[in-house]
Design a protein around this motif. Structure first.
Motif, PDB file in Angstrom:
ATOM      1  N   ARG A  37      -4.167  -2.415  -9.073  1.00  0.00           N
ATOM      2  CA  ARG A  37      -3.575  -3.676  -8.622  1.00  0.00           C
ATOM      3  C   ARG A  37      -3.242  -4.569  -9.823  1.00  0.00           C
ATOM      4  O   ARG A  37      -3.977  -4.571 -10.813  1.00  0.00           O
ATOM      5  CB  ARG A  37      -4.544  -4.425  -7.705  1.00  0.00           C
ATOM      6  CG  ARG A  37      -4.735  -3.783  -6.356  1.00  0.00           C
ATOM      7  CD  ARG A  37      -3.534  -4.006  -5.453  1.00  0.00           C
ATOM      8  NE  ARG A  37      -3.756  -3.436  -4.131  1.00  0.00           N
ATOM      9  CZ  ARG A  37      -2.772  -3.105  -3.304  1.00  0.00           C
ATOM     10  NH1 ARG A  37      -1.503  -3.271  -3.659  1.00  0.00           N
ATOM     11  NH2 ARG A  37      -3.030  -2.607  -2.120  1.00  0.00           N
ATOM     12  N   THR A  97       3.352   3.759  -4.176  1.00  0.00           N
ATOM     13  CA  THR A  97       2.500   4.947  -4.303  1.00  0.00           C
ATOM     14  C   THR A  97       1.017   4.555  -4.248  1.00  0.00           C
ATOM     15  O   THR A  97       0.671   3.384  -4.294  1.00  0.00           O
ATOM     16  CB  THR A  97       2.749   5.674  -5.651  1.00  0.00           C
ATOM     17  OG1 THR A  97       2.217   4.841  -6.693  1.00  0.00           O
ATOM     18  CG2 THR A  97       4.217   5.930  -5.902  1.00  0.00           C
ATOM     19  N   LYS A  98       0.184   5.568  -4.181  1.00  0.00           N
ATOM     20  CA  LYS A  98      -1.277   5.384  -4.170  1.00  0.00           C
ATOM     21  C   LYS A  98      -1.732   4.621  -5.425  1.00  0.00           C
ATOM     22  O   LYS A  98      -2.693   3.838  -5.394  1.00  0.00           O
ATOM     23  CB  LYS A  98      -1.929   6.775  -4.113  1.00  0.00           C
ATOM     24  CG  LYS A  98      -3.422   6.759  -4.004  1.00  0.00           C
ATOM     25  CD  LYS A  98      -3.877   6.688  -2.555  1.00  0.00           C
ATOM     26  CE  LYS A  98      -5.371   6.566  -2.428  1.00  0.00           C
ATOM     27  NZ  LYS A  98      -5.777   5.959  -1.165  1.00  0.00           N
ATOM     28  N   GLU A  99      -1.021   4.883  -6.524  1.00  0.00           N
ATOM     29  CA  GLU A  99      -1.369   4.270  -7.815  1.00  0.00           C
ATOM     30  C   GLU A  99      -1.400   2.736  -7.738  1.00  0.00           C
ATOM     31  O   GLU A  99      -2.192   2.084  -8.413  1.00  0.00           O
ATOM     32  CB  GLU A  99      -0.350   4.744  -8.870  1.00  0.00           C
ATOM     33  CG  GLU A  99      -0.623   4.303 -10.296  1.00  0.00           C
ATOM     34  CD  GLU A  99      -1.818   4.988 -10.968  1.00  0.00           C
ATOM     35  OE1 GLU A  99      -2.347   5.964 -10.413  1.00  0.00           O
ATOM     36  OE2 GLU A  99      -2.225   4.505 -12.039  1.00  0.00           O
ATOM     37  N   ASN A 100      -0.548   2.167  -6.880  1.00  0.00           N
ATOM     38  CA  ASN A 100      -0.512   0.697  -6.746  1.00  0.00           C
ATOM     39  C   ASN A 100      -1.804   0.162  -6.140  1.00  0.00           C
ATOM     40  O   ASN A 100      -2.216  -0.952  -6.434  1.00  0.00           O
ATOM     41  CB  ASN A 100       0.684   0.259  -5.896  1.00  0.00           C
ATOM     42  CG  ASN A 100       0.933  -1.236  -5.976  1.00  0.00           C
ATOM     43  OD1 ASN A 100       0.962  -1.796  -7.085  1.00  0.00           O
ATOM     44  ND2 ASN A 100       1.108  -1.886  -4.843  1.00  0.00           N
ATOM     45  N   GLU A 101      -2.432   0.982  -5.297  1.00  0.00           N
ATOM     46  CA  GLU A 101      -3.703   0.549  -4.702  1.00  0.00           C
ATOM     47  C   GLU A 101      -4.836   0.693  -5.716  1.00  0.00           C
ATOM     48  O   GLU A 101      -5.769  -0.098  -5.733  1.00  0.00           O
ATOM     49  CB  GLU A 101      -4.017   1.383  -3.455  1.00  0.00           C
ATOM     50  CG  GLU A 101      -3.031   1.139  -2.322  1.00  0.00           C
ATOM     51  CD  GLU A 101      -3.316   2.027  -1.105  1.00  0.00           C
ATOM     52  OE1 GLU A 101      -4.489   2.199  -0.743  1.00  0.00           O
ATOM     53  OE2 GLU A 101      -2.351   2.550  -0.527  1.00  0.00           O
ATOM     54  N   LYS A 102      -4.707   1.721  -6.580  1.00  0.00           N
ATOM     55  CA  LYS A 102      -5.754   1.953  -7.580  1.00  0.00           C
ATOM     56  C   LYS A 102      -5.652   0.967  -8.735  1.00  0.00           C
ATOM     57  O   LYS A 102      -6.632   0.622  -9.364  1.00  0.00           O
ATOM     58  CB  LYS A 102      -5.621   3.384  -8.137  1.00  0.00           C
ATOM     59  CG  LYS A 102      -6.091   4.451  -7.172  1.00  0.00           C
ATOM     60  CD  LYS A 102      -6.328   5.778  -7.867  1.00  0.00           C
ATOM     61  CE  LYS A 102      -5.030   6.489  -8.171  1.00  0.00           C
ATOM     62  NZ  LYS A 102      -5.138   7.837  -8.661  1.00  0.00           N
ATOM     63  N   ASN A 157       0.813  -1.212   0.000  1.00  0.00           N
ATOM     64  CA  ASN A 157       0.000   0.000   0.000  1.00  0.00           C
ATOM     65  C   ASN A 157       0.847   1.263   0.000  1.00  0.00           C
ATOM     66  O   ASN A 157       2.059   1.212   0.249  1.00  0.00           O
ATOM     67  CB  ASN A 157      -0.918  -0.001   1.230  1.00  0.00           C
ATOM     68  CG  ASN A 157      -1.894  -1.156   1.181  1.00  0.00           C
ATOM     69  OD1 ASN A 157      -2.437  -1.489   0.116  1.00  0.00           O
ATOM     70  ND2 ASN A 157      -2.095  -1.800   2.319  1.00  0.00           N
ATOM     71  N   GLU A 158       0.175   2.369  -0.249  1.00  0.00           N
ATOM     72  CA  GLU A 158       0.828   3.670  -0.360  1.00  0.00           C
ATOM     73  C   GLU A 158       1.747   3.945   0.835  1.00  0.00           C
ATOM     74  O   GLU A 158       1.355   3.710   1.989  1.00  0.00           O
ATOM     75  CB  GLU A 158      -0.222   4.773  -0.452  1.00  0.00           C
ATOM     76  CG  GLU A 158       0.387   6.157  -0.677  1.00  0.00           C
ATOM     77  CD  GLU A 158      -0.658   7.257  -0.612  1.00  0.00           C
ATOM     78  OE1 GLU A 158      -1.790   6.990  -0.175  1.00  0.00           O
ATOM     79  OE2 GLU A 158      -0.307   8.394  -0.999  1.00  0.00           O
ATOM     80  N   GLY A 159       2.926   4.423   0.529  1.00  0.00           N
ATOM     81  CA  GLY A 159       3.858   4.836   1.574  1.00  0.00           C
ATOM     82  C   GLY A 159       4.730   3.724   2.117  1.00  0.00           C
ATOM     83  O   GLY A 159       5.684   3.977   2.856  1.00  0.00           O
ATOM     84  N   GLU A 160       4.437   2.473   1.766  1.00  0.00           N
ATOM     85  CA  GLU A 160       5.246   1.375   2.295  1.00  0.00           C
ATOM     86  C   GLU A 160       6.606   1.355   1.594  1.00  0.00           C
ATOM     87  O   GLU A 160       6.711   1.606   0.392  1.00  0.00           O
ATOM     88  CB  GLU A 160       4.510   0.036   2.154  1.00  0.00           C
ATOM     89  CG  GLU A 160       3.324  -0.018   3.114  1.00  0.00           C
ATOM     90  CD  GLU A 160       2.637  -1.371   3.181  1.00  0.00           C
ATOM     91  OE1 GLU A 160       2.294  -1.802   4.293  1.00  0.00           O
ATOM     92  OE2 GLU A 160       2.415  -1.986   2.123  1.00  0.00           O
TER      93      GLU A 160
END
Lengths: 351, 133
Positions: A316, A309-314, A285-288
């Motif tokens: 997958r 980044t946040k993009e990885n959560e959006k 997730n974001e920030g990891e």
């Protein structure tokens, strides 16, 4: 300017052989081997699979995940120690198969098990200097172990592809650092079918020295310490070495278990660190923060500091590694020997 | 020199990426590609199209007596695949046992080695299909 991962793809063959099946044939104690190497089973490529087909499958998955036009890929580098041809690039086969041809540069890399991370470093430089928009870096292998040798329990097949760019990043690569020396721990001479190795010499002066120096080097350079990271992934020649390296550097077990895939798929050589990294990215997730350190015999380690980044959560990955790990069919040693071309004259070729 | 080197090279877009053609006038799609639409003849407008690689098993057979070079793959299945875009093609079905196959099952494209020309010739790669996960 930011640089990082726009998308990634994985591929491992469907077939598996268990450690106990290999041990049965060679009269070895499978429990002993399983415990010593922390390996339960490994992937086996089908008779019609090789480094080129594995590279294409993971590259297609990466392009699909990145949602980019393949014509925007300006460079493809395939890292492997089992390129199907001695002369004739695997990278051009991949370039044609992902439809990136003809306006791009391509080449094959070899640096034992770290050729794939060397390809990432090269593409980082090219995108950061704006010479290209996207680079495709692949680590893939169908590795060979001499029948009966300890390597045979781990040498497997698989690959991972990374699209490196500067926009729409699912993870940013903050820094990379390498530690390289001339250390003859593992090699294969031209024309030889199987590699040779220095047995215990592959440990302390080779794997551990390089992985630890590269990990500590990049952390010192960036003023970071082990507990600044959520995950760490090292090259995984077996299940034990990365756990031990992590412990020596000061990581906790929970930081390394997510990306530790060798016990279930074997050592995919150039694919190893990159598949472990993909396993982490699949759920990160974001920030990891991730510390990834490869190792290639000969010898060298490439280290990377990666922030999700946040993009990885959006966005997958639609084809996560676990799906490939779960999709399996066991084969016996005879079938494995047939698929791997270990039986003289048994090949998928016209006479 | 490997026989048919130039032919293989010319067919790479078809063999790697299922590149066929379609007629913009009547909408029919063709694989292998046709340069002339059989429906619209000279008024047809042909252009290249890349098929998705998704389809279903229209029919299949299991090969027990393979041609030279393919002996060590037996038994293996050859399927007539109906692509979702319409055209039919013949391809090997991999990563499955003959008993896993059924007419109508969904399949997807994979990239595999077809055959090598001896131990020193070229390696021919191309499309095969596997059952969709």
């Amino acid at each position: 300017m930011k640089v990082g991962i726009v998308g990634y793809g994985v591929y491992i063959p469907r077939y598996r052989i268990k450690t106990e099946e290999i041990a049965r044939v060679w009269g070895a104690d499978s429990k002993n081997i399983s415990n010593a190497l922390l390996i339960h089973e490994k992937t086996v490529p089908a008779i019609d699979e090789d480094t080129a087909t594995i590279s294409v499958e993971c590259a297609r998955n990466a392009v699909q995940h990145a949602k980019i036009n393949p014509k925007d890929i300006g460079a493809i580098y395939v890292g492997s120690e089992s390129h199907p041809y001695a002369v004739k690039p695997t990278s051009t086969i991949v370039a044609a198969a992902v439809d990136a041809v003809p306006e791009l540069t391509a080449a094959d890399y070899e640096f034992a098990c770290k050729a794939g991370t060397a390809a990432i470093q090269t593409t980082m430089g090219l995108v950061k200097s704006k010479m290209i928009r996207y680079g495709l870096a692949i680590g893939a292998d169908t590795s060979q172990g001499k029948p009966g040798d300890v390597l045979e329990y781990t040498a497997s097949a698989g690959g991972s592809a990374y699209i490196i760019g500067t926009e729409n990043l699912i993870a940013e690569i903050h820094d990379t650092y390498s530690y390289t020396t001339d250390t003859p721990d593992f090699w294969r001479r031209e024309g030889q079918e199987f590699p040779s190795h220095g047995a215990r010499f592959t440990g302390q002066p080779a794997y551990f020295r390089h992985v630890i120096k590269a990990a500590k080097g990049i952390m010192n350079k960036n003023k970071l310490k082990p507990d600044d990271f959520d995950y760490v992934v090292f090259h995984q020649p077996n299940g034990k070495f990365p756990l031990k390296a992590a412990q020596i550097i000061g990581f906790e077990k929970k930081q390394i278990t997510e990306g530790l895939v060798t016990p279930y798929i074997g050592n995919t050589y150039s694919g190893s660190t990159l598949l472990g990294l993909a396993k982490i990215l699949d759920d990160a997730n974001e920030g990891e923060m991730i510390l990834a350190v490869s190792y290639g015999s000969g010898a060298g380690s490439d280290a990377f500091i990666i922030e999700v980044t946040k993009e990885n959560e959006k966005r997958r990955n639609p084809k996560p590694l676990q799906r490939y790990i779960d999709r399996k069919e066991y084969v016996d040693y005879a079938t494995y020997a047939k698929f791997k071309g270990k039986i003289k004259g048994v090949k998928l070729e016209k006479p | 020199m490997s026989e048919g080197l130039a032919i293989h090279w010319r067919l790479i877009p078809q063999r790697y990426n299922l590149v066929g053609t379609e007629c913009l006038k009547c909408g029919e799609k063709f694989f292998p590609p046709r340069q002339l639409c059989p429906n619209c003849r000279r008024v047809g407008e042909i252009r290249e199209v890349k098929f998705s690689g998704e389809g279903e098993i229209y029919s299949y057979t299991v090969i027990h007596t393979p041609p030279e070079g393919f002996e060590f793959m037996k038994p293996y299945a050859m399927g007539v695949i109906k692509l979702i875009e319409g055209p039919f093609l013949t391809a090997q079905l991999v990563d499955c046992k003959p008993e896993d196959l059924e007419i109508g099952k969904r399949v997807e494209l994979v990239f595999r080695k077809i055959i090598a020309d001896g131990s020193s010739g070229i390696i021919r790669y191309g499309y095969k299909f596997k059952l969709k996960d």
